[in-house]
Design a protein around this motif. Structure first.
Motif, PDB file in Angstrom:
ATOM      1  N   HIS A 197       0.864  -1.172   0.024  1.00 24.93           N
ATOM      2  CA  HIS A 197       0.037  -0.082   0.196  1.00 24.93           C
ATOM      3  C   HIS A 197       0.849   1.336   0.015  1.00 24.93           C
ATOM      4  CE1 HIS A 197      -3.644  -2.120   0.741  1.00 24.93           C
ATOM      5  NE2 HIS A 197      -3.342  -2.457   1.686  1.00 24.93           N
ATOM      6  N   ASP A 198       2.001   1.359   0.278  1.00 23.32           N
ATOM      7  CA  ASP A 198       2.939   2.325   0.734  1.00 23.32           C
ATOM      8  C   ASP A 198       3.890   2.656  -0.732  1.00 23.32           C
ATOM      9  OD1 ASP A 198       4.499   4.379   1.583  1.00 23.32           O
ATOM     10  OD2 ASP A 198       4.883   3.289   3.691  1.00 23.32           O
ATOM     11  N   PRO A 199       3.650   3.693  -1.170  1.00 24.12           N
ATOM     12  CA  PRO A 199       4.401   4.181  -2.212  1.00 24.12           C
ATOM     13  C   PRO A 199       5.965   4.145  -1.987  1.00 24.12           C
ATOM     14  CG  PRO A 199       2.639   5.816  -2.132  1.00 24.12           C
ATOM     15  CD  PRO A 199       2.609   4.703  -0.987  1.00 24.12           C
ATOM     16  N   ALA A 200       6.436   4.504  -0.735  1.00 25.02           N
ATOM     17  CA  ALA A 200       7.617   4.508  -0.336  1.00 25.02           C
ATOM     18  C   ALA A 200       8.462   2.930  -0.423  1.00 25.02           C
ATOM     19  CB  ALA A 200       7.743   5.090   1.155  1.00 25.02           C
ATOM     20  N   GLU A 201       7.694   1.806  -0.481  1.00 21.09           N
ATOM     21  CA  GLU A 201       7.925   0.617  -0.532  1.00 21.09           C
ATOM     22  C   GLU A 201       8.173   0.127  -1.994  1.00 21.09           C
ATOM     23  OE1 GLU A 201       5.715  -1.625   2.038  1.00 21.09           O
ATOM     24  OE2 GLU A 201       6.472  -0.414   3.864  1.00 21.09           O
ATOM     25  N   TYR A 202       7.564   0.871  -2.800  1.00 19.26           N
ATOM     26  CA  TYR A 202       7.454   0.426  -4.364  1.00 19.26           C
ATOM     27  C   TYR A 202       8.974   0.103  -4.747  1.00 19.26           C
ATOM     28  CZ  TYR A 202       2.693   1.694  -4.224  1.00 19.26           C
ATOM     29  OH  TYR A 202       1.283   2.058  -4.081  1.00 19.26           O
ATOM     30  N   LEU A 203       9.284  -0.962  -5.427  1.00 21.44           N
ATOM     31  CA  LEU A 203      10.395  -1.200  -5.838  1.00 21.44           C
ATOM     32  C   LEU A 203      10.902  -0.631  -7.210  1.00 21.44           C
ATOM     33  CD1 LEU A 203      10.099  -5.178  -5.194  1.00 21.44           C
ATOM     34  CD2 LEU A 203      11.679  -3.610  -3.821  1.00 21.44           C
ATOM     35  N   LYS A 204      11.851  -0.228  -7.177  1.00 19.37           N
ATOM     36  CA  LYS A 204      12.351   0.300  -8.710  1.00 19.37           C
ATOM     37  C   LYS A 204      12.585  -0.649  -9.777  1.00 19.37           C
ATOM     38  CE  LYS A 204      15.306   3.662  -6.140  1.00 19.37           C
ATOM     39  NZ  LYS A 204      16.737   4.026  -5.794  1.00 19.37           N
ATOM     40  N   CYS A 205      12.394  -1.799  -9.357  1.00 17.50           N
ATOM     41  CA  CYS A 205      12.732  -2.945 -10.608  1.00 17.50           C
ATOM     42  C   CYS A 205      11.555  -3.209 -11.183  1.00 17.50           C
ATOM     43  CB  CYS A 205      13.241  -4.124  -9.995  1.00 17.50           C
ATOM     44  SG  CYS A 205      12.260  -5.043  -8.652  1.00 17.50           S
ATOM     45  N   ILE A 206      10.056  -2.674 -10.587  1.00 21.89           N
ATOM     46  CA  ILE A 206       8.869  -2.952 -11.005  1.00 21.89           C
ATOM     47  C   ILE A 206       8.855  -2.615 -12.506  1.00 21.89           C
ATOM     48  CG2 ILE A 206       6.538  -2.452 -10.948  1.00 21.89           C
ATOM     49  CD1 ILE A 206       7.410  -4.392  -8.648  1.00 21.89           C
ATOM     50  N   LYS A 207       8.239  -3.557 -13.317  1.00 23.26           N
ATOM     51  CA  LYS A 207       7.902  -3.633 -14.827  1.00 23.26           C
ATOM     52  C   LYS A 207       6.559  -3.260 -15.058  1.00 23.26           C
ATOM     53  CE  LYS A 207      12.420  -5.737 -16.206  1.00 23.26           C
ATOM     54  NZ  LYS A 207      12.845  -6.814 -17.026  1.00 23.26           N
ATOM     55  N   LYS A 208       5.820  -4.074 -14.226  1.00 27.45           N
ATOM     56  CA  LYS A 208       4.172  -4.144 -14.528  1.00 27.45           C
ATOM     57  C   LYS A 208       3.461  -3.755 -13.118  1.00 27.45           C
ATOM     58  CE  LYS A 208       4.218  -6.744 -18.756  1.00 27.45           C
ATOM     59  NZ  LYS A 208       3.539  -7.722 -19.568  1.00 27.45           N
ATOM     60  N   VAL A 209       2.108  -3.275 -13.468  1.00 27.99           N
ATOM     61  CA  VAL A 209       1.347  -3.083 -12.228  1.00 27.99           C
ATOM     62  C   VAL A 209      -0.131  -3.519 -12.445  1.00 27.99           C
ATOM     63  CG1 VAL A 209       0.232  -1.225 -10.850  1.00 27.99           C
ATOM     64  CG2 VAL A 209       2.460  -0.884 -11.707  1.00 27.99           C
ATOM     65  N   ILE A 210      -0.547  -4.157 -11.424  1.00 29.40           N
ATOM     66  CA  ILE A 210      -1.709  -4.786 -11.559  1.00 29.40           C
ATOM     67  C   ILE A 210      -2.730  -3.751 -10.473  1.00 29.40           C
ATOM     68  CG2 ILE A 210      -3.648  -6.648 -11.035  1.00 29.40           C
ATOM     69  CD1 ILE A 210      -1.160  -8.560 -11.925  1.00 29.40           C
ATOM     70  N   GLU A 211      -3.611  -3.228 -10.925  1.00 30.19           N
ATOM     71  CA  GLU A 211      -4.358  -2.220 -10.018  1.00 30.19           C
ATOM     72  C   GLU A 211      -5.898  -2.945  -9.907  1.00 30.19           C
ATOM     73  OE1 GLU A 211      -6.331   2.112  -9.495  1.00 30.19           O
ATOM     74  OE2 GLU A 211      -4.857   1.738 -11.039  1.00 30.19           O
ATOM     75  N   LEU A 212      -6.095  -3.580  -8.516  1.00 26.37           N
ATOM     76  CA  LEU A 212      -7.589  -4.243  -8.277  1.00 26.37           C
ATOM     77  C   LEU A 212      -8.228  -2.958  -7.654  1.00 26.37           C
ATOM     78  CD1 LEU A 212      -6.155  -7.358  -6.826  1.00 26.37           C
ATOM     79  CD2 LEU A 212      -6.911  -7.071  -9.252  1.00 26.37           C
ATOM     80  N   ARG A 213      -9.559  -3.192  -8.103  1.00 30.49           N
ATOM     81  CA  ARG A 213     -10.653  -2.153  -7.499  1.00 30.49           C
ATOM     82  C   ARG A 213     -11.659  -3.233  -6.943  1.00 30.49           C
ATOM     83  NH1 ARG A 213     -10.674   1.616 -13.163  1.00 30.49           N
ATOM     84  NH2 ARG A 213      -8.590   2.244 -12.861  1.00 30.49           N
ATOM     85  N   LEU A 214     -12.337  -2.409  -6.033  1.00 29.97           N
ATOM     86  CA  LEU A 214     -13.473  -2.981  -5.251  1.00 29.97           C
ATOM     87  C   LEU A 214     -14.746  -3.192  -6.215  1.00 29.97           C
ATOM     88  CD1 LEU A 214     -13.484  -1.152  -1.952  1.00 29.97           C
ATOM     89  CD2 LEU A 214     -12.707  -3.606  -2.167  1.00 29.97           C
TER      90      LEU A 214
END
Length: 463
Positions: free
Chosen positions: A445-462
């Protein structure tokens, strides 16, 4: 665990308790609720004589609640083998009277759901709501932000600000290693020094703290270089990266609540992926479908390393290629009771909950190096359950990476970590990704913990 500690607070001022992992934040909170005894009681004085009801909200409280549900599980005697357990409405007996609070935390549509089927964040909000409904004289919030999404953190800040402003009877104590999300309406600050440190504890106003240079960075002197810890060479590049996970038209639901419907996802080697979304959107469920914790995987077309789950595959062969950090795994190790921290790390080589095989010389050498990296080389026989929540989380992360698995599933891996420890473990993960040794799927949940190596993002919604 704590000595030479003096402070005084009032209803109006409240208190923030902070410090590095293992400095005694949770121990102090437990002492304030009578769960830990004082040493040298004749010399120590803990005056709570003016208080009535005390409520403690913590990760341990959440675990205790779920343990009770598991103990009372009557699935074997229920039609279809399904036991919902205590519902949210049953747990929050007076929820109608506090309907505005229930809605404020976004729990109004979950009242019929069993506690065991809530997400980590939803369960934390439930326990917090129960504590607020009891109108305690002393409200202690220990690591309460862990597992909460950004919107829920904002809702909590608003409730606590109103409570501090209008309540003349409730004293709030906030304990956290996180220095970013500090409740600004609490006026006093207590910073606990590390147990091995000779520095005194610090107590003063929040404004005075902001003007100091106190920080939680770990000393760098005795840290093992990552090159000594991660000495495996990167595999040769493949023209067509291996498909690690494949989900086709996934459908998952609990009672009437649909989590996934017609969901397709393919994860290839090297596609480091971030999964994020609000509490209850299915992040942990998605990871549970991969590692087998979610049983609905067998009713779907889910392929792990090219093998369909439920086709007679060897669970151990799949687990051998995975490293896992999750709230559920954390709870399972805590239920073992007396397991040592060294055995927790070594169990990562054997994919077991507990250690039932003898470690080899190479594995023992790696254990020593990792303990050195964590600054715990003198604590190898210490019980896992006696560590702080943040220290436990760091150990579970090391357990996940020791064998450098093909796939790393990290569900909130930095929960409870102080800023210095967080930077260190994220550095380990980034190095593994840089060398293409593992493919990482991270929930956070925390943007400060997002890894720099991330290449793809899955955004889930309610839904």
């Amino acid at each position: 665990m704590l000595r030479d500690l003096s402070f005084k607070i009032s209803v109006q001022t409240g208190l923030i308790i902070s410090g590095v992992n293992g400095s005694g934040k949770s121990a102090l909170c437990a002492a304030l609720t009578g769960q830990l005894d004082l040493c040298d009681a004749d010399e120590c004085k803990l005056d709570l004589s003016t208080l009535g009801r005390t409520s403690l909200v913590s990760p341990e409280a959440a675990k205790k609640l779920i343990d009770e549900e598991i103990k009372n599980d009557d699935s074997d005697f229920c039609e279809g083998g399904y036991w919902r357990g205590t519902s949210l409405a049953q747990y929050l007996v007076d929820y109608c009277e506090h309907s505005s609070l229930v809605k404020h935390f976004g729990l109004q549509d979950l009242l019929d759901r069993g506690l065991r089927f809530l997400s980590t964040g939803e369960l934390r909000k439930t326990i917090l709501l129960k504590a607020l409904m009891g109108r305690p004289r002393l409200l202690i919030l220990d690591g309460v932000l862990d597992g909460l999404d950004i919107a829920s953190r904002g809702a909590l800040a608003e409730v606590l600000a109103n409570l501090a402003q209008f309540s003349k009877t409730t004293t709030i104590i906030w304990a956290s290693a996180d220095l970013i999300w500090l409740p600004q309406h609490l006026q006093n600050m207590l910073v606990l020094s590390a147990q091995a440190s000779k520095e005194p504890h610090w107590f003063g106003s929040l404004e005075e703290f902001k003007a100091t240079s106190l920080g939680f960075e770990r000393e760098q002197g005795n840290r093992r270089p990552l090159v000594l810890l991660i000495d495996k060479e990167a595999p040769s590049a493949s023209p067509e990266p291996e498909v690690l996970v494949e989900m086709n038209k996934l459908h998952v639901q609990w009672d009437e609540h649909v989590v996934f419907d017609q969901f397709d996802w393919t994860l290839r080697a090297g596609e480091h992926t971030l999964v994020h979304g609000p509490n209850g959107s299915g992040k942990s469920t998605l990871l549970g479908l991969i590692n087998g914790d979610c049983q609905q995987v067998y009713a779907n077309k889910v392929y792990i390393f090219g093998i369909r789950r439920g086709s007679g595959e060897s669970v151990w062969e799949l687990r051998r290629q995975m490293g896992i950090v999750s709230p559920r795994l954390h709870d399972e190790f805590l239920r073992l009771g007396s397991i040592s921290l060294s055995d927790v790390i070594l169990s990562g080589f054997f994919d077991s909950i507990g250690l039932y095989a003898k470690a080899g010389a190479s594995q023992l050498e790696q254990l020593y190096n990792w303990l050195s990296f964590l600054g715990m080389q003198g604590d190898s026989f210490r019980g896992f359950a006696t560590l702080s929540y943040g220290q436990q989380r760091a150990l579970l992360l090391i357990r996940a990476v020791v064998k450098l698995p093909k796939l790393l599933l990290l569900d909130e891996p930095c929960q409870g970590l102080d800023s210095g420890s967080r930077q260190e473990v994220l550095r380990v993960i980034e190095e593994i990704a840089r060398r293409n040794l593992s493919t990482i799927v991270q929930v956070s949940h925390d943007p400060a913990e997002y890894l720099k190596c991330i290449k793809k993002v899955i955004e889930l919604r309610l839904t």
